[in-house]
Design a protein around this motif. Structure first.
Motif, PDB file in Angstrom:
ATOM      1  N   SER A   1      15.579  -3.770  -2.760  1.00 29.45           N
ATOM      2  CA  SER A   1      14.555  -3.441  -1.771  1.00 29.45           C
ATOM      3  C   SER A   1      13.294  -4.293  -1.937  1.00 29.45           C
ATOM      4  CB  SER A   1      14.193  -1.954  -1.868  1.00 29.45           C
ATOM      5  OG  SER A   1      13.700  -1.631  -3.155  1.00 29.45           O
ATOM      6  N   LEU A   2      12.892  -4.566  -3.180  1.00 29.26           N
ATOM      7  CA  LEU A   2      11.694  -5.381  -3.400  1.00 29.26           C
ATOM      8  C   LEU A   2      11.936  -6.840  -3.016  1.00 29.26           C
ATOM      9  CD1 LEU A   2      10.365  -3.894  -6.765  1.00 29.26           C
ATOM     10  CD2 LEU A   2       9.416  -3.580  -4.477  1.00 29.26           C
ATOM     11  N   THR A   3      13.152  -7.342  -3.257  1.00 25.25           N
ATOM     12  CA  THR A   3      13.484  -8.692  -2.806  1.00 25.25           C
ATOM     13  C   THR A   3      13.508  -8.756  -1.290  1.00 25.25           C
ATOM     14  OG1 THR A   3      14.823  -9.007  -4.795  1.00 25.25           O
ATOM     15  CG2 THR A   3      15.128 -10.587  -3.026  1.00 25.25           C
ATOM     16  N   CYS A   4      14.016  -7.704  -0.658  1.00 27.91           N
ATOM     17  CA  CYS A   4      13.996  -7.623   0.800  1.00 27.91           C
ATOM     18  C   CYS A   4      12.555  -7.616   1.314  1.00 27.91           C
ATOM     19  CB  CYS A   4      14.731  -6.374   1.259  1.00 27.91           C
ATOM     20  SG  CYS A   4      14.658  -6.079   3.046  1.00 27.91           S
ATOM     21  N   MET A   5      11.689  -6.855   0.658  1.00 22.81           N
ATOM     22  CA  MET A   5      10.296  -6.805   1.057  1.00 22.81           C
ATOM     23  C   MET A   5       9.637  -8.179   0.916  1.00 22.81           C
ATOM     24  SD  MET A   5       7.134  -4.635  -0.548  1.00 22.81           S
ATOM     25  CE  MET A   5       6.961  -5.889  -1.819  1.00 22.81           C
ATOM     26  N   LEU A   6       9.969  -8.894  -0.163  1.00 23.79           N
ATOM     27  CA  LEU A   6       9.445 -10.244  -0.369  1.00 23.79           C
ATOM     28  C   LEU A   6       9.898 -11.171   0.757  1.00 23.79           C
ATOM     29  CD1 LEU A   6       8.099 -12.456  -2.104  1.00 23.79           C
ATOM     30  CD2 LEU A   6      10.265 -12.671  -3.327  1.00 23.79           C
ATOM     31  N   CYS A   7      11.175 -11.055   1.148  1.00 21.76           N
ATOM     32  CA  CYS A   7      11.722 -11.884   2.216  1.00 21.76           C
ATOM     33  C   CYS A   7      11.024 -11.588   3.542  1.00 21.76           C
ATOM     34  CB  CYS A   7      13.225 -11.653   2.316  1.00 21.76           C
ATOM     35  SG  CYS A   7      14.073 -12.728   3.480  1.00 21.76           S
ATOM     36  N   VAL A   8      10.835 -10.304   3.839  1.00 21.73           N
ATOM     37  CA  VAL A   8      10.149  -9.914   5.077  1.00 21.73           C
ATOM     38  C   VAL A   8       8.704 -10.404   5.063  1.00 21.73           C
ATOM     39  CG1 VAL A   8       9.337  -7.947   6.434  1.00 21.73           C
ATOM     40  CG2 VAL A   8      11.633  -7.907   5.452  1.00 21.73           C
ATOM     41  N   TYR A   9       8.061 -10.267   3.918  1.00 22.94           N
ATOM     42  CA  TYR A   9       6.658 -10.701   3.783  1.00 22.94           C
ATOM     43  C   TYR A   9       6.529 -12.210   4.019  1.00 22.94           C
ATOM     44  CZ  TYR A   9       1.912 -10.765   1.889  1.00 22.94           C
ATOM     45  OH  TYR A   9       0.568 -10.907   1.736  1.00 22.94           O
TER      46      TYR A   9
ATOM     47  N   VAL B   1      16.464 -20.496   0.228  1.00 25.71           N
ATOM     48  CA  VAL B   1      16.685 -19.287   1.024  1.00 25.71           C
ATOM     49  C   VAL B   1      18.177 -19.037   1.227  1.00 25.71           C
ATOM     50  CG1 VAL B   1      16.329 -18.231   3.284  1.00 25.71           C
ATOM     51  CG2 VAL B   1      14.452 -19.448   2.186  1.00 25.71           C
ATOM     52  N   VAL B   2      18.914 -20.098   1.588  1.00 27.48           N
ATOM     53  CA  VAL B   2      20.350 -19.966   1.827  1.00 27.48           C
ATOM     54  C   VAL B   2      21.074 -19.543   0.551  1.00 27.48           C
ATOM     55  CG1 VAL B   2      22.457 -21.234   2.396  1.00 27.48           C
ATOM     56  CG2 VAL B   2      20.397 -21.575   3.759  1.00 27.48           C
ATOM     57  N   THR B   3      20.709 -20.151  -0.580  1.00 26.20           N
ATOM     58  CA  THR B   3      21.341 -19.803  -1.861  1.00 26.20           C
ATOM     59  C   THR B   3      21.118 -18.329  -2.196  1.00 26.20           C
ATOM     60  OG1 THR B   3      21.010 -22.051  -2.689  1.00 26.20           O
ATOM     61  CG2 THR B   3      21.441 -20.345  -4.327  1.00 26.20           C
ATOM     62  N   LEU B   4      19.893 -17.867  -2.013  1.00 23.47           N
ATOM     63  CA  LEU B   4      19.568 -16.479  -2.336  1.00 23.47           C
ATOM     64  C   LEU B   4      20.354 -15.512  -1.461  1.00 23.47           C
ATOM     65  CD1 LEU B   4      17.656 -14.806  -4.151  1.00 23.47           C
ATOM     66  CD2 LEU B   4      16.039 -14.773  -2.261  1.00 23.47           C
ATOM     67  N   VAL B   5      20.426 -15.807  -0.166  1.00 26.75           N
ATOM     68  CA  VAL B   5      21.138 -14.919   0.752  1.00 26.75           C
ATOM     69  C   VAL B   5      22.634 -14.908   0.446  1.00 26.75           C
ATOM     70  CG1 VAL B   5      21.752 -14.545   3.162  1.00 26.75           C
ATOM     71  CG2 VAL B   5      19.423 -15.160   2.573  1.00 26.75           C
ATOM     72  N   ILE B   6      23.206 -16.090   0.197  1.00 26.37           N
ATOM     73  CA  ILE B   6      24.640 -16.165  -0.112  1.00 26.37           C
ATOM     74  C   ILE B   6      24.958 -15.386  -1.381  1.00 26.37           C
ATOM     75  CG2 ILE B   6      26.493 -17.722  -0.841  1.00 26.37           C
ATOM     76  CD1 ILE B   6      25.370 -19.777   1.097  1.00 26.37           C
ATOM     77  N   LEU B   7      24.107 -15.519  -2.402  1.00 23.97           N
ATOM     78  CA  LEU B   7      24.332 -14.787  -3.652  1.00 23.97           C
ATOM     79  C   LEU B   7      24.305 -13.282  -3.414  1.00 23.97           C
ATOM     80  CD1 LEU B   7      22.219 -16.837  -6.224  1.00 23.97           C
ATOM     81  CD2 LEU B   7      24.697 -16.560  -6.203  1.00 23.97           C
TER      82      LEU B   7
ATOM     83  N   THR C   1      25.307  -6.013 -11.869  1.00 26.95           N
ATOM     84  CA  THR C   1      24.198  -6.564 -12.642  1.00 26.95           C
ATOM     85  C   THR C   1      23.921  -8.021 -12.307  1.00 26.95           C
ATOM     86  OG1 THR C   1      25.748  -7.078 -14.440  1.00 26.95           O
ATOM     87  CG2 THR C   1      24.533  -5.012 -14.590  1.00 26.95           C
ATOM     88  N   LEU C   2      24.903  -8.715 -11.702  1.00 25.14           N
ATOM     89  CA  LEU C   2      24.716 -10.128 -11.395  1.00 25.14           C
ATOM     90  C   LEU C   2      23.606 -10.347 -10.381  1.00 25.14           C
ATOM     91  CD1 LEU C   2      28.131 -12.038 -11.187  1.00 25.14           C
ATOM     92  CD2 LEU C   2      26.198 -12.470 -12.683  1.00 25.14           C
ATOM     93  N   TYR C   3      23.651  -9.629  -9.227  1.00 26.90           N
ATOM     94  CA  TYR C   3      22.664  -9.933  -8.204  1.00 26.90           C
ATOM     95  C   TYR C   3      21.295  -9.351  -8.523  1.00 26.90           C
ATOM     96  CZ  TYR C   3      23.878  -5.398  -6.023  1.00 26.90           C
ATOM     97  OH  TYR C   3      24.116  -4.082  -5.769  1.00 26.90           O
ATOM     98  N   THR C   4      21.196  -8.545  -9.556  1.00 30.63           N
ATOM     99  CA  THR C   4      19.875  -8.080  -9.976  1.00 30.63           C
ATOM    100  C   THR C   4      19.288  -8.959 -11.071  1.00 30.63           C
ATOM    101  OG1 THR C   4      20.934  -6.595 -11.542  1.00 30.63           O
ATOM    102  CG2 THR C   4      20.326  -5.691  -9.419  1.00 30.63           C
ATOM    103  N   SER C   5      20.090  -9.843 -11.655  1.00 33.77           N
ATOM    104  CA  SER C   5      19.605 -10.717 -12.715  1.00 33.77           C
ATOM    105  C   SER C   5      19.619 -12.196 -12.320  1.00 33.77           C
ATOM    106  CB  SER C   5      20.441 -10.524 -13.984  1.00 33.77           C
ATOM    107  OG  SER C   5      21.817 -10.708 -13.709  1.00 33.77           O
ATOM    108  N   VAL C   6      20.655 -12.616 -11.562  1.00 29.45           N
ATOM    109  CA  VAL C   6      20.755 -14.023 -11.166  1.00 29.45           C
ATOM    110  C   VAL C   6      19.784 -14.352 -10.039  1.00 29.45           C
ATOM    111  CG1 VAL C   6      22.295 -15.775 -10.208  1.00 29.45           C
ATOM    112  CG2 VAL C   6      23.149 -14.195 -11.922  1.00 29.45           C
ATOM    113  N   CYS C   7      19.685 -13.478  -9.042  1.00 32.70           N
ATOM    114  CA  CYS C   7      18.842 -13.763  -7.881  1.00 32.70           C
ATOM    115  C   CYS C   7      17.363 -13.960  -8.226  1.00 32.70           C
ATOM    116  CB  CYS C   7      19.012 -12.667  -6.833  1.00 32.70           C
ATOM    117  SG  CYS C   7      20.669 -12.669  -6.098  1.00 32.70           S
ATOM    118  N   PRO C   8      16.762 -13.144  -9.110  1.00 30.46           N
ATOM    119  CA  PRO C   8      15.379 -13.443  -9.500  1.00 30.46           C
ATOM    120  C   PRO C   8      15.230 -14.801 -10.186  1.00 30.46           C
ATOM    121  CG  PRO C   8      15.912 -11.187 -10.048  1.00 30.46           C
ATOM    122  CD  PRO C   8      17.191 -11.827  -9.625  1.00 30.46           C
ATOM    123  N   ILE C   9      16.266 -15.229 -10.917  1.00 33.49           N
ATOM    124  CA  ILE C   9      16.231 -16.549 -11.556  1.00 33.49           C
ATOM    125  C   ILE C   9      16.204 -17.644 -10.499  1.00 33.49           C
ATOM    126  CG2 ILE C   9      17.527 -18.151 -13.031  1.00 33.49           C
ATOM    127  CD1 ILE C   9      18.561 -15.713 -14.562  1.00 33.49           C
TER     128      ILE C   9
END
Length: 263
Positions: free
Chosen positions: A42-50, A183-189, A223-231
């Motif tokens: 949800s916080l990553t979604c909020m960042l994307c919307v922002y 952006v594309v990498t983050l969304v695909i992940l 756990t992957l998309y909560t740890s890899v995506c912030p990286i």
């Protein structure tokens, strides 16, 4: 926090370290994992919307949000925390460290170090699909806003071709290409990891007893998309890259300074 509350206990259990927690420890661990897992989405979604709102043109329908979002940002974050904390309580209350006679009842998630017991099938199914739909809503919002960002970058790149000189235009296109790839990498992940996680989750709902291997695979992708995506967010951030370059230059300069003092 997701890695701390799920990956580490899961790894220890895989190596044979059982009885890691008592009932209270299990409830707290499950509660924290589910809450922080949801907050990472949800916080990553909020960042994307922002970000989408911030770069939207003045004529866009999102333009009024440029003023209202910063004003209410802290309340939005508090709402997300309350949402995920409150919706994680029921699952945490059903978590136990051991079962009676070591018999696993139907509709029980076996995490090896803890068990989440589903008492009634209808409640078990409805809550599971409710959690999945809640997270899916944030994922879909992120996909839509990411597509909007890419669209803006594409149109901006076309305008820059006509305005800037050839050299400056190439630099602008390179910067826009980097931003687009990030952006594309983050969304695909998010799509891949979230999709695999929830496909396994839906399959788990169709059987009465979930095999340990299936549970382990789902935990891995959870756990992957909560740890890899912030990286990915950090490594594609120009400010972070500049900081890393400065640190590297300082380290390279230290041996030169020490050798000068020695001479």
């Amino acid at each position: 926090m997701v890695a701390f509350t799920r990956s580490i206990p899961q790894t220890l259990a895989a190596f044979g370290y059982l009885n890691l927690f008592n009932d209270v420890g299990c409830k707290l661990t499950i509660f924290c994992f589910r809450a922080f897992r949801g907050l990472s989405i949800s916080l990553t979604c909020m960042l994307c919307v922002y970000q989408a709102v911030a770069i939207s043109p003045a004529t866009s329908r999102l333009a009024p949000l440029k003023i209202s979002i910063p004003k209410h940002l802290q309340y939005i974050i508090i709402f997300l925390y309350v949402l995920y904390y409150s919706t994680s309580v029921t699952t945490a209350l059903n978590a136990v460290s051991s079962l009676f006679n070591n018999t696993i009842p139907p509709y029980t998630f076996n995490l090896e170090y803890c068990f989440v017991v589903g008492k009634e099938y209808f409640v078990y199914i409805s809550m599971s699909f409710g959690v999945m739909c809640r997270d899916l809503l944030f994922i879909l919002s992120m996909i839509v806003m990411s597509g909007y960002i890419l669209r803006l970058l594409y149109h901006h790149g076309k305008k820059m071709k006509n305005i800037l000189s050839s050299d400056n235009s190439q630099k602008g296109r390179r910067a826009e290409a980097k931003a687009s790839r990030a952006v594309v990498t983050l969304v695909i992940l998010y799509i891949v990891f979230f999709g695999i996680d929830n496909i396994i989750w839906v399959y788990s709902l169709t059987i009465s007893r979930v095999a340990l291997l299936i549970s382990d695979i789902r935990d891995f992708f959870a756990t992957l998309y909560t740890s890899v995506c912030p990286i990915v967010v950090i490594t594609t951030n120009p400010k972070v890259q500049r900081k890393l370059k400065l640190v590297k230059m300082k380290k390279e300069a230290q041996p030169t300074e020490s050798s000068t003092h020695t001479m």
